[in-house]
Write a protein that holds these residues in place. Structure first.
Motif, PDB file in Angstrom:
ATOM      1  N   VAL A 157      -8.214 -32.524   6.675  1.00 22.35           N
ATOM      2  CA  VAL A 157      -9.266 -33.391   6.127  1.00 22.35           C
ATOM      3  C   VAL A 157     -10.648 -32.819   6.437  1.00 22.35           C
ATOM      4  O   VAL A 157     -11.584 -32.993   5.655  1.00 22.35           O
ATOM      5  N   GLN A 158     -10.773 -32.099   7.540  1.00 22.38           N
ATOM      6  CA  GLN A 158     -12.044 -31.471   7.911  1.00 22.38           C
ATOM      7  C   GLN A 158     -12.243 -30.114   7.223  1.00 22.38           C
ATOM      8  O   GLN A 158     -13.097 -29.336   7.619  1.00 22.38           O
ATOM      9  N   TYR A 159     -11.459 -29.844   6.188  1.00 22.84           N
ATOM     10  CA  TYR A 159     -11.535 -28.616   5.391  1.00 22.84           C
ATOM     11  C   TYR A 159     -11.152 -27.360   6.167  1.00 22.84           C
ATOM     12  O   TYR A 159     -11.605 -26.259   5.858  1.00 22.84           O
ATOM     13  N   HIS A 160     -10.312 -27.508   7.191  1.00 26.80           N
ATOM     14  CA  HIS A 160      -9.721 -26.369   7.889  1.00 26.80           C
ATOM     15  C   HIS A 160      -8.222 -26.406   7.609  1.00 26.80           C
ATOM     16  O   HIS A 160      -7.404 -26.638   8.494  1.00 26.80           O
ATOM     17  N   TRP A 161      -7.878 -26.213   6.331  1.00 33.51           N
ATOM     18  CA  TRP A 161      -6.495 -26.405   5.894  1.00 33.51           C
ATOM     19  C   TRP A 161      -5.527 -25.446   6.554  1.00 33.51           C
ATOM     20  O   TRP A 161      -4.392 -25.795   6.822  1.00 33.51           O
ATOM     21  N   ARG A 162      -5.972 -24.217   6.809  1.00 33.38           N
ATOM     22  CA  ARG A 162      -5.068 -23.230   7.422  1.00 33.38           C
ATOM     23  C   ARG A 162      -4.692 -23.658   8.835  1.00 33.38           C
ATOM     24  O   ARG A 162      -3.517 -23.628   9.208  1.00 33.38           O
ATOM     25  N   GLN A 163      -5.669 -24.089   9.622  1.00 31.54           N
ATOM     26  CA  GLN A 163      -5.385 -24.568  10.981  1.00 31.54           C
ATOM     27  C   GLN A 163      -4.504 -25.815  10.944  1.00 31.54           C
ATOM     28  O   GLN A 163      -3.592 -25.969  11.754  1.00 31.54           O
ATOM     29  N   GLY A 164      -4.771 -26.696   9.996  1.00 31.93           N
ATOM     30  CA  GLY A 164      -3.962 -27.902   9.863  1.00 31.93           C
ATOM     31  C   GLY A 164      -2.524 -27.598   9.497  1.00 31.93           C
ATOM     32  O   GLY A 164      -1.590 -28.188  10.046  1.00 31.93           O
ATOM     33  N   ALA A 165      -2.333 -26.665   8.579  1.00 27.84           N
ATOM     34  CA  ALA A 165      -0.981 -26.288   8.183  1.00 27.84           C
ATOM     35  C   ALA A 165      -0.240 -25.622   9.340  1.00 27.84           C
ATOM     36  O   ALA A 165       0.956 -25.874   9.549  1.00 27.84           O
ATOM     37  N   GLY A 206       9.442 -24.771  10.195  1.00 24.66           N
ATOM     38  CA  GLY A 206       8.223 -24.545  10.983  1.00 24.66           C
ATOM     39  C   GLY A 206       7.691 -23.134  10.810  1.00 24.66           C
ATOM     40  O   GLY A 206       6.507 -22.931  10.541  1.00 24.66           O
ATOM     41  N   PHE A 207       8.585 -22.139  10.962  1.00 27.29           N
ATOM     42  CA  PHE A 207       8.159 -20.750  10.770  1.00 27.29           C
ATOM     43  C   PHE A 207       7.708 -20.504   9.330  1.00 27.29           C
ATOM     44  O   PHE A 207       6.732 -19.789   9.094  1.00 27.29           O
ATOM     45  N   SER A 208       8.381 -21.115   8.375  1.00 22.52           N
ATOM     46  CA  SER A 208       7.993 -20.933   6.968  1.00 22.52           C
ATOM     47  C   SER A 208       6.595 -21.476   6.696  1.00 22.52           C
ATOM     48  O   SER A 208       5.784 -20.817   6.034  1.00 22.52           O
ATOM     49  N   VAL A 209       6.309 -22.647   7.196  1.00 24.16           N
ATOM     50  CA  VAL A 209       4.981 -23.246   6.989  1.00 24.16           C
ATOM     51  C   VAL A 209       3.912 -22.378   7.631  1.00 24.16           C
ATOM     52  O   VAL A 209       2.849 -22.130   7.044  1.00 24.16           O
ATOM     53  N   ILE A 210       4.176 -21.889   8.832  1.00 26.00           N
ATOM     54  CA  ILE A 210       3.184 -21.052   9.522  1.00 26.00           C
ATOM     55  C   ILE A 210       2.968 -19.740   8.775  1.00 26.00           C
ATOM     56  O   ILE A 210       1.824 -19.310   8.576  1.00 26.00           O
ATOM     57  N   VAL A 211       4.047 -19.114   8.326  1.00 29.26           N
ATOM     58  CA  VAL A 211       3.917 -17.838   7.602  1.00 29.26           C
ATOM     59  C   VAL A 211       3.150 -18.038   6.304  1.00 29.26           C
ATOM     60  O   VAL A 211       2.247 -17.257   5.976  1.00 29.26           O
ATOM     61  N   VAL A 212       3.470 -19.083   5.563  1.00 32.50           N
ATOM     62  CA  VAL A 212       2.762 -19.333   4.298  1.00 32.50           C
ATOM     63  C   VAL A 212       1.287 -19.610   4.570  1.00 32.50           C
ATOM     64  O   VAL A 212       0.408 -19.083   3.876  1.00 32.50           O
ATOM     65  N   ALA A 213       0.992 -20.409   5.581  1.00 32.07           N
ATOM     66  CA  ALA A 213      -0.404 -20.731   5.892  1.00 32.07           C
ATOM     67  C   ALA A 213      -1.186 -19.489   6.302  1.00 32.07           C
ATOM     68  O   ALA A 213      -2.368 -19.356   5.961  1.00 32.07           O
ATOM     69  N   ILE A 272      -4.391 -16.031   0.956  1.00 28.86           N
ATOM     70  CA  ILE A 272      -5.791 -15.615   1.054  1.00 28.86           C
ATOM     71  C   ILE A 272      -6.525 -16.104  -0.179  1.00 28.86           C
ATOM     72  O   ILE A 272      -5.954 -16.262  -1.248  1.00 28.86           O
ATOM     73  N   GLY A 273      -7.794 -16.351  -0.007  1.00 29.39           N
ATOM     74  CA  GLY A 273      -8.600 -16.852  -1.123  1.00 29.39           C
ATOM     75  C   GLY A 273      -8.269 -18.274  -1.457  1.00 29.39           C
ATOM     76  O   GLY A 273      -7.823 -19.049  -0.633  1.00 29.39           O
ATOM     77  N   GLY A 274      -8.473 -18.653  -2.700  1.00 30.50           N
ATOM     78  CA  GLY A 274      -8.158 -19.999  -3.135  1.00 30.50           C
ATOM     79  C   GLY A 274      -9.339 -20.944  -2.983  1.00 30.50           C
ATOM     80  O   GLY A 274     -10.376 -20.579  -2.422  1.00 30.50           O
ATOM     81  N   PRO A 275      -9.199 -22.163  -3.488  1.00 34.77           N
ATOM     82  CA  PRO A 275     -10.320 -23.099  -3.473  1.00 34.77           C
ATOM     83  C   PRO A 275     -10.682 -23.596  -2.068  1.00 34.77           C
ATOM     84  O   PRO A 275     -11.779 -24.075  -1.870  1.00 34.77           O
ATOM     85  N   PHE A 276      -9.773 -23.483  -1.113  1.00 36.88           N
ATOM     86  CA  PHE A 276     -10.054 -23.989   0.221  1.00 36.88           C
ATOM     87  C   PHE A 276     -10.383 -22.886   1.223  1.00 36.88           C
ATOM     88  O   PHE A 276     -10.400 -23.115   2.411  1.00 36.88           O
ATOM     89  N   SER A 277     -10.613 -21.664   0.760  1.00 33.84           N
ATOM     90  CA  SER A 277     -10.824 -20.555   1.694  1.00 33.84           C
ATOM     91  C   SER A 277     -12.150 -20.728   2.421  1.00 33.84           C
ATOM     92  O   SER A 277     -13.178 -21.062   1.839  1.00 33.84           O
ATOM     93  N   ARG A 278     -12.092 -20.493   3.703  1.00 29.50           N
ATOM     94  CA  ARG A 278     -13.281 -20.544   4.564  1.00 29.50           C
ATOM     95  C   ARG A 278     -13.165 -19.503   5.619  1.00 29.50           C
ATOM     96  O   ARG A 278     -12.214 -19.242   6.189  1.00 29.50           O
TER      97      ARG A 278
END
Length: 100
Positions: free
Chosen positions: A34-42, A83-90, A94-100
């Motif tokens: 929600v704080q726009y840190h989607w990679r850390q959240g995932a 769990g490992f799959s979600v972490i690897v995908v996150a 790279i890039g995308g609308p949520f990249s920071r």
């Protein structure tokens, strides 16, 4: 032997503790998303799944509470795999609308 009311409460609360820990980590992940840190959240959600796998292996079936779905080995395998799959995908997107 019947448990005293306080002992029943402790055993009921203890039974849901592993699930509560997993949910707490998921909530932290959702807050980061929600704080726009989607990679850390995932990654936190993936860590929550790995925590569920670890807890499923370490605690008894009675203590596992709501994280026990199937047999211990199947639960641990699926939780850790997801769990490992979600972490690897996150970590690999790279890039995308949520990249920071």
């Amino acid at each position: 032997m019947e448990l005293m009311p306080e002992q029943r409460w402790r055993s009921a609360a203890g039974q849901h503790l592993p699930f509560a820990l997993v949910v707490a980590v998921v909530v932290l992940g959702i807050v980061r998303i929600v704080q726009y840190h989607w990679r850390q959240g995932a990654v936190l959600i993936g860590v929550a799944l790995l925590l569920a796998a670890l807890l499923r292996v370490l605690v008894t079936d009675e203590q596992a509470g709501l994280i026990a779905i199937r047999s211990r080995s199947v639960d641990a395998l699926l939780y850790s795999g997801f769990g490992f799959s979600v972490i690897v995908v996150a970590m690999t997107i790279i890039g995308g609308p949520f990249s920071r």
